[in-house]
Design a protein around this motif. Structure first.
Motif, PDB file in Angstrom:
ATOM      1  N   VAL A  60       0.862  -1.191   0.000  1.00  0.00           N
ATOM      2  CA  VAL A  60       0.000   0.000   0.000  1.00  0.00           C
ATOM      3  C   VAL A  60       0.891   1.231   0.000  1.00  0.00           C
ATOM      4  O   VAL A  60       1.876   1.304   0.744  1.00  0.00           O
ATOM      5  N   ILE A  61       0.553   2.191  -0.872  1.00  0.00           N
ATOM      6  CA  ILE A  61       1.246   3.482  -0.884  1.00  0.00           C
ATOM      7  C   ILE A  61       0.209   4.547  -0.538  1.00  0.00           C
ATOM      8  O   ILE A  61      -0.803   4.679  -1.243  1.00  0.00           O
ATOM      9  N   ILE A  62       0.423   5.258   0.570  1.00  0.00           N
ATOM     10  CA  ILE A  62      -0.525   6.322   0.922  1.00  0.00           C
ATOM     11  C   ILE A  62       0.110   7.695   0.704  1.00  0.00           C
ATOM     12  O   ILE A  62       1.289   7.896   0.956  1.00  0.00           O
ATOM     13  N   VAL A  63      -0.726   8.613   0.221  1.00  0.00           N
ATOM     14  CA  VAL A  63      -0.301   9.990  -0.084  1.00  0.00           C
ATOM     15  C   VAL A  63      -1.393  10.944   0.400  1.00  0.00           C
ATOM     16  O   VAL A  63      -2.532  10.529   0.598  1.00  0.00           O
ATOM     17  N   PRO A  64      -1.068  12.251   0.587  1.00  0.00           N
ATOM     18  CA  PRO A  64      -2.081  13.147   1.149  1.00  0.00           C
ATOM     19  C   PRO A  64      -3.130  13.688   0.177  1.00  0.00           C
ATOM     20  O   PRO A  64      -4.176  14.168   0.602  1.00  0.00           O
ATOM     21  N   THR A  65      -2.887  13.635  -1.144  1.00  0.00           N
ATOM     22  CA  THR A  65      -3.845  14.241  -2.076  1.00  0.00           C
ATOM     23  C   THR A  65      -4.215  13.304  -3.223  1.00  0.00           C
ATOM     24  O   THR A  65      -3.449  12.404  -3.581  1.00  0.00           O
ATOM     25  N   ARG A  66      -5.378  13.577  -3.789  1.00  0.00           N
ATOM     26  CA  ARG A  66      -5.875  12.783  -4.921  1.00  0.00           C
ATOM     27  C   ARG A  66      -4.919  12.891  -6.123  1.00  0.00           C
ATOM     28  O   ARG A  66      -4.617  11.903  -6.783  1.00  0.00           O
ATOM     29  N   GLU A  67      -4.442  14.132  -6.378  1.00  0.00           N
ATOM     30  CA  GLU A  67      -3.549  14.357  -7.524  1.00  0.00           C
ATOM     31  C   GLU A  67      -2.272  13.530  -7.398  1.00  0.00           C
ATOM     32  O   GLU A  67      -1.821  12.906  -8.359  1.00  0.00           O
ATOM     33  N   LEU A  68      -1.708  13.513  -6.199  1.00  0.00           N
ATOM     34  CA  LEU A  68      -0.477  12.753  -5.987  1.00  0.00           C
ATOM     35  C   LEU A  68      -0.738  11.249  -6.092  1.00  0.00           C
ATOM     36  O   LEU A  68       0.101  10.502  -6.588  1.00  0.00           O
ATOM     37  N   ALA A  69      -1.915  10.810  -5.650  1.00  0.00           N
ATOM     38  CA  ALA A  69      -2.271   9.383  -5.758  1.00  0.00           C
ATOM     39  C   ALA A  69      -2.331   8.963  -7.226  1.00  0.00           C
ATOM     40  O   ALA A  69      -1.794   7.912  -7.617  1.00  0.00           O
ATOM     41  N   LEU A  70      -2.974   9.776  -8.057  1.00  0.00           N
ATOM     42  CA  LEU A  70      -3.090   9.463  -9.491  1.00  0.00           C
ATOM     43  C   LEU A  70      -1.711   9.463 -10.154  1.00  0.00           C
ATOM     44  O   LEU A  70      -1.388   8.575 -10.942  1.00  0.00           O
ATOM     45  N   GLN A  71      -0.900  10.442  -9.796  1.00  0.00           N
ATOM     46  CA  GLN A  71       0.456  10.553 -10.360  1.00  0.00           C
ATOM     47  C   GLN A  71       1.312   9.351  -9.950  1.00  0.00           C
ATOM     48  O   GLN A  71       2.007   8.755 -10.776  1.00  0.00           O
ATOM     49  N   THR A  72       1.231   8.964  -8.675  1.00  0.00           N
ATOM     50  CA  THR A  72       2.047   7.844  -8.165  1.00  0.00           C
ATOM     51  C   THR A  72       1.610   6.521  -8.790  1.00  0.00           C
ATOM     52  O   THR A  72       2.451   5.695  -9.174  1.00  0.00           O
ATOM     53  N   SER A  73       0.296   6.308  -8.896  1.00  0.00           N
ATOM     54  CA  SER A  73      -0.186   5.057  -9.484  1.00  0.00           C
ATOM     55  C   SER A  73       0.228   4.969 -10.955  1.00  0.00           C
ATOM     56  O   SER A  73       0.547   3.887 -11.458  1.00  0.00           O
ATOM     57  N   GLN A  74       0.265   6.129 -11.631  1.00  0.00           N
ATOM     58  CA  GLN A  74       0.690   6.146 -13.041  1.00  0.00           C
ATOM     59  C   GLN A  74       2.156   5.743 -13.165  1.00  0.00           C
ATOM     60  O   GLN A  74       2.526   4.960 -14.050  1.00  0.00           O
ATOM     61  N   VAL A  75       2.999   6.238 -12.249  1.00  0.00           N
ATOM     62  CA  VAL A  75       4.425   5.861 -12.259  1.00  0.00           C
ATOM     63  C   VAL A  75       4.569   4.353 -12.029  1.00  0.00           C
ATOM     64  O   VAL A  75       5.343   3.674 -12.700  1.00  0.00           O
TER      65      VAL A  75
END
Length: 326
Positions: A60-75
């Motif tokens: 599991v990778i947790i991040v504070p914002t929706r934008e960062l979640a989308l960016q991280t999952s894309q990477v």
């Protein structure tokens, strides 16, 4: 192949330090600026550790914002393009029903915001008993009052032998407390230039709240318009010399031309004061800090002086330009 196709030729310093350690299974607390390859520093070892034949949530990778979640999952998807790893992203503000349906399909790696993942976990649809890697990106923000209870509750669903990887830019007291309670013998990486008060002359002016604007007007002849992006761009490029800003610019704004900082509202903690007033990686630069202090600020002023081992003197009628201009 995914790493090669992404155009990565050699590891950045944060990747070089963290990837080999993460692969050993050891907990990590890493400090590095954004834009240094931080995301790949945890995505690569996480993808490497996942058994794609085992259809369970393994990381599991947790991040504070929706934008960062989308960016991280894309990477993760791009780096894992040639693996059969199923990556799912979930954040608040999207359909809970769709996320529940998706979790009935195989998911190996879950990326998202803490509140939404906790919600799905408490409902029993997100099962974390086999999740051996837990990554916190922008961990300093994840340990703010807004997120910390959800983060700690989420950790209670993980197995005892889990690995925690924390990546952050600043190191507030909340992070130290969390590290001491949840990380086991963590490997510490620090690639940040620490702000320093060396070369900064600090003054305080004791005022009443209603006098502050008058004080500021004696320092400036005009205020700036609030077109944030253009103003900051002009400021960074030296087209304008004054910037009036809010808590939005608490930290990380390290611009060569800044040599005077005025704290209209005095910071409540030493870390914020240091990031606003201090300079990082710029030895020999002189600066001036002027703090407008009200009666309510007096205890914070004393405490911050003690914590930073510095002296904030009462302002003089005339300030010699030589102490902040070169």
């Amino acid at each position: 192949m995914g790493i090669y196709e992404k155009g990565f030729e050699r590891p950045s310093p944060i990747q070089e330090e963290s990837i080999p350690i993460a692969l050993t299974g050891r907990d990590i607390l890493a400090r590095a600026k954004n834009g240094t390859g931080k995301t790949a520093s945890f995505c690569i070892p996480v993808l490497e550790k996942i058994d794609q034949d085992n259809n369970l949530i393994q990381a599991v990778i947790i991040v504070p914002t929706r934008e960062l979640a989308l960016q991280t999952s894309q990477v993760c998807k791009e780096l894992g393009k040639h693996l059969k790893i199923q990556v799912m992203v979930t954040t608040g503000g999207t359909s809970l029903k769709d996320d529940i349906m998706r979790l009935y399909q195989p998911v190996h790696l879950l990326v998202g915001t803490p509140g939404r993942i906790l919600d799905l976990t408490k409902k029993g649809v997100c099962v974390l008993k086999d999740c051996s890697v837990f990554v916190m990106d922008e961990a300093d923000k994840l340990l703010s009052q807004e997120f910390q209870p959800s983060v700690e509750h989420l950790i209670s669903f993980l197995p005892q032998n889990r690995q925690i990887l924390m990546f952050l830019a600043t190191f507030p007291v909340t992070v130290k407390d969390f590290k001491d309670r949840f990380l086991k013998n963590p490997y510490i990486i620090n690639l940040m230039d620490e702000p320093t008060l060396k070369g900064i002359t600090q003054f305080c002016a004791f005022v009443e709240e209603r006098q502050k604007i008058h004080c500021l007007n004696t320092l400036f002849s005009k205020m700036l318009q609030d077109h944030r992006n253009r103003v900051f761009h002009d400021f960074r490029n030296g087209a304008c010399r004054n910037l009036v800003c809010t808590y939005l610019f608490t930290r990380g704004i390290d611009i060569q031309a800044v040599n005077v900082v005025i704290n209209f509202d005095f910071p409540k903690n030493a870390e914020t004061y240091l990031h606003r007033v201090g300079r990082s990686g710029r030895f020999g630069h002189l600066g001036l800090a002027v703090n407008l202090i009200t009666y309510e600020d007096r205890l914070n002023l004393y405490r911050i002086e003690q914590e930073l081992g510095t002296e904030i003197k009462q302002i003089q009628p005339h300030i010699d330009q030589a102490i902040y201009c070169q």
